[in-house]
Design a protein around this motif. Sequence first.
Motif, PDB file in Angstrom:
ATOM      1  N   ILE A 191      92.602  48.127 -18.040  1.00  0.00           N
ATOM      2  CA  ILE A 191      92.781  49.455 -19.334  1.00  0.00           C
ATOM      3  C   ILE A 191      92.728  50.671 -18.341  1.00  0.00           C
ATOM      4  N   VAL A 192      93.830  51.400 -18.319  1.00  0.00           N
ATOM      5  CA  VAL A 192      93.981  52.707 -17.831  1.00  0.00           C
ATOM      6  C   VAL A 192      93.721  53.916 -18.708  1.00  0.00           C
ATOM      7  N   LEU A 193      92.961  54.761 -18.469  1.00  0.00           N
ATOM      8  CA  LEU A 193      92.511  55.826 -19.478  1.00  0.00           C
ATOM      9  C   LEU A 193      92.857  57.203 -18.816  1.00  0.00           C
ATOM     10  N   ASN A 194      93.877  57.834 -19.491  1.00  0.00           N
ATOM     11  CA  ASN A 194      94.484  58.915 -19.031  1.00  0.00           C
ATOM     12  C   ASN A 194      93.874  60.068 -19.510  1.00  0.00           C
ATOM     13  N   PHE A 195      93.065  61.035 -19.084  1.00  0.00           N
ATOM     14  CA  PHE A 195      92.429  62.122 -19.594  1.00  0.00           C
ATOM     15  C   PHE A 195      93.219  63.389 -19.968  1.00  0.00           C
ATOM     16  N   LYS A 196      94.396  63.234 -19.410  1.00  0.00           N
ATOM     17  CA  LYS A 196      95.698  64.359 -19.670  1.00  0.00           C
ATOM     18  C   LYS A 196      94.759  65.871 -19.333  1.00  0.00           C
ATOM     19  N   THR A 197      95.073  66.684 -20.048  1.00  0.00           N
ATOM     20  CA  THR A 197      94.460  68.107 -19.818  1.00  0.00           C
ATOM     21  C   THR A 197      93.745  68.514 -20.958  1.00  0.00           C
ATOM     22  N   TYR A 198      93.060  67.527 -21.784  1.00  0.00           N
ATOM     23  CA  TYR A 198      92.397  67.694 -22.803  1.00  0.00           C
ATOM     24  C   TYR A 198      90.923  68.784 -22.145  1.00  0.00           C
ATOM     25  N   ARG A 199      90.617  69.508 -23.068  1.00  0.00           N
ATOM     26  CA  ARG A 199      89.567  70.352 -22.926  1.00  0.00           C
ATOM     27  C   ARG A 199      88.153  69.533 -22.801  1.00  0.00           C
ATOM     28  N   GLU A 200      88.151  68.437 -23.834  1.00  0.00           N
ATOM     29  CA  GLU A 200      87.106  67.467 -23.645  1.00  0.00           C
ATOM     30  C   GLU A 200      86.998  66.748 -22.279  1.00  0.00           C
ATOM     31  N   ALA A 201      88.020  66.727 -21.586  1.00  0.00           N
ATOM     32  CA  ALA A 201      88.189  65.894 -20.261  1.00  0.00           C
ATOM     33  C   ALA A 201      88.478  66.914 -19.383  1.00  0.00           C
ATOM     34  N   THR A 202      87.750  67.945 -19.350  1.00  0.00           N
ATOM     35  CA  THR A 202      87.867  68.809 -18.127  1.00  0.00           C
ATOM     36  C   THR A 202      86.351  69.001 -17.308  1.00  0.00           C
ATOM     37  N   GLY A 203      86.473  68.993 -16.114  1.00  0.00           N
ATOM     38  CA  GLY A 203      85.173  69.462 -15.525  1.00  0.00           C
ATOM     39  C   GLY A 203      84.138  68.466 -15.734  1.00  0.00           C
ATOM     40  N   GLU A 204      82.944  68.869 -16.199  1.00  0.00           N
ATOM     41  CA  GLU A 204      81.988  67.907 -16.477  1.00  0.00           C
ATOM     42  C   GLU A 204      82.141  67.052 -17.480  1.00  0.00           C
ATOM     43  N   GLY A 205      83.087  67.626 -18.585  1.00  0.00           N
ATOM     44  CA  GLY A 205      83.517  66.633 -19.478  1.00  0.00           C
ATOM     45  C   GLY A 205      84.353  65.287 -18.973  1.00  0.00           C
TER      46      GLY A 205
ATOM     47  N   ALA B  93      98.913  44.061 -27.865  1.00  0.00           N
ATOM     48  CA  ALA B  93      99.559  44.169 -26.522  1.00  0.00           C
ATOM     49  C   ALA B  93      99.715  42.792 -25.653  1.00  0.00           C
ATOM     50  N   ILE B  94      98.368  42.543 -25.402  1.00  0.00           N
ATOM     51  CA  ILE B  94      98.412  41.574 -24.366  1.00  0.00           C
ATOM     52  C   ILE B  94      98.917  40.274 -24.957  1.00  0.00           C
ATOM     53  N   GLU B  95      98.836  39.868 -25.993  1.00  0.00           N
ATOM     54  CA  GLU B  95      99.394  38.598 -26.888  1.00  0.00           C
ATOM     55  C   GLU B  95     101.182  38.805 -26.767  1.00  0.00           C
ATOM     56  N   LEU B  96     101.511  39.818 -26.590  1.00  0.00           N
ATOM     57  CA  LEU B  96     103.164  40.342 -26.468  1.00  0.00           C
ATOM     58  C   LEU B  96     103.621  39.992 -24.851  1.00  0.00           C
ATOM     59  N   GLY B  97     102.630  39.837 -24.099  1.00  0.00           N
ATOM     60  CA  GLY B  97     102.742  39.476 -22.728  1.00  0.00           C
ATOM     61  C   GLY B  97     102.556  40.559 -21.594  1.00  0.00           C
ATOM     62  N   THR B  98     101.796  41.507 -22.159  1.00  0.00           N
ATOM     63  CA  THR B  98     101.316  42.548 -21.043  1.00  0.00           C
ATOM     64  C   THR B  98     100.183  42.124 -20.592  1.00  0.00           C
ATOM     65  N   GLU B  99      99.560  42.872 -19.430  1.00  0.00           N
ATOM     66  CA  GLU B  99      98.351  42.327 -18.782  1.00  0.00           C
ATOM     67  C   GLU B  99      97.172  43.710 -18.886  1.00  0.00           C
ATOM     68  N   GLY B 100      97.621  44.550 -20.019  1.00  0.00           N
ATOM     69  CA  GLY B 100      96.622  45.677 -20.083  1.00  0.00           C
ATOM     70  C   GLY B 100      97.367  46.598 -21.053  1.00  0.00           C
ATOM     71  N   VAL B 101      96.705  47.795 -20.943  1.00  0.00           N
ATOM     72  CA  VAL B 101      97.144  49.016 -21.634  1.00  0.00           C
ATOM     73  C   VAL B 101      96.847  50.302 -21.339  1.00  0.00           C
ATOM     74  N   LEU B 102      97.732  51.368 -21.432  1.00  0.00           N
ATOM     75  CA  LEU B 102      97.329  52.700 -21.130  1.00  0.00           C
ATOM     76  C   LEU B 102      97.172  53.402 -22.326  1.00  0.00           C
ATOM     77  N   LEU B 103      96.101  54.418 -22.212  1.00  0.00           N
ATOM     78  CA  LEU B 103      95.769  55.232 -23.377  1.00  0.00           C
ATOM     79  C   LEU B 103      95.165  56.518 -23.067  1.00  0.00           C
ATOM     80  N   ALA B 104      95.305  57.497 -23.995  1.00  0.00           N
ATOM     81  CA  ALA B 104      94.582  58.738 -23.634  1.00  0.00           C
ATOM     82  C   ALA B 104      93.769  59.416 -24.795  1.00  0.00           C
TER      83      ALA B 104
END
Length: 344
Positions: free
Chosen positions: A122-136, A307-318
């Motif tokens: 599971i890859v979590l992309n924080f992007k440039t969201y204000r909630e995911a900046t600095g201490e967030g 997603a995994i049932e379709l043959g992948t091995e994980g997900v990328l989400l943000a």
Amino acid sequence: MDKHAYPDTTINLSGTFYTVQRGWTEIVKPQTRFISRIPLDRVAVLVGTGSRVKKEIEEKLGVSLRIDSKEGLVETTPRPENAKNWDPINLFKAKDMVEKMKLYDEGEDFLCVHSLKSRPVIVLNFKTYREATGEGALSLAKIAERVRQEQRVNIMVSVQHTDIYRVAGSVNIPVLAQHIDAREPGSWTGHVTAEAVKASGAVGSLVNHSERRLTLADIGACIAALKKLDLLSVLCTDTPETSAAGAALAPEMLAVEPPELIGTGIPVSKAKPEVVTKTVELVRRINSEVIILCGAGISSADDVARAIELGTEGVLLASAYVKAKDQYGLLTSMAKAAIDASRR
């Protein structure tokens, strides 16, 4: 090298002072060692079947582990010749890993959590969201770290460049950059090199995200630069055909995500399942080793399982994670769904 060109840093651990000389490839004055105590019933976990766990830690971090099975004492000493691109900080990482053994029932479980290529992912992309900046960003990473340890799932976070050092130095979880440029270190302004993200503590980088597209030539150069430094590349693609072309460049991971579904909450695994299955089919013809992820619209445990049932091995989400009211609950449910789906 001039021995006086880099100032020494003295570190006080448990009443003992150690000196690390910056810019050197070994810890000096004196020969450093750490002594850690772990519960006696954790010694077998540290050793692992056929000493697998112990050997992997030694080889990946360039250290030597001497274990006293009667007292539960583990001596960690540097062995730079055992690892590529050795860094003095590896000694501290090894000590931390040894002391976390008490959290695991089996050595193989420990490797599953700490191996960058273990599945599911599971890859979590924080992007440039204000909630995911600095201490967030740090707060979100700590939640991900907790779930990773509790569920023993390979969870990674991809943070802004300005947060890599802060996050990587504070949590025991793989940290990815969101982008690197196809540039060697040198006379470039405003560019981010693979060397820079590694020096900040990242273990790899996203490449060619739909919000940061690259030319094919630059994609190849970025993946090559990351490989040269033993860093992980997570290549983002948008169709089965571009996925197949990208697989030929041998990234460690490949995430297919149609851009029109990103951020919509409509998962590609449901809206366009044929994109996922066709991607898996074409990529596997070219590259049997790459880890295939599914992105775009992943927002629930059910989406992860599908997603995994379709043959992948994980997900990328943000956004689903960053903006969730209960990030811990959401990520825990996703991790459990990933484990259950991968076992079916």
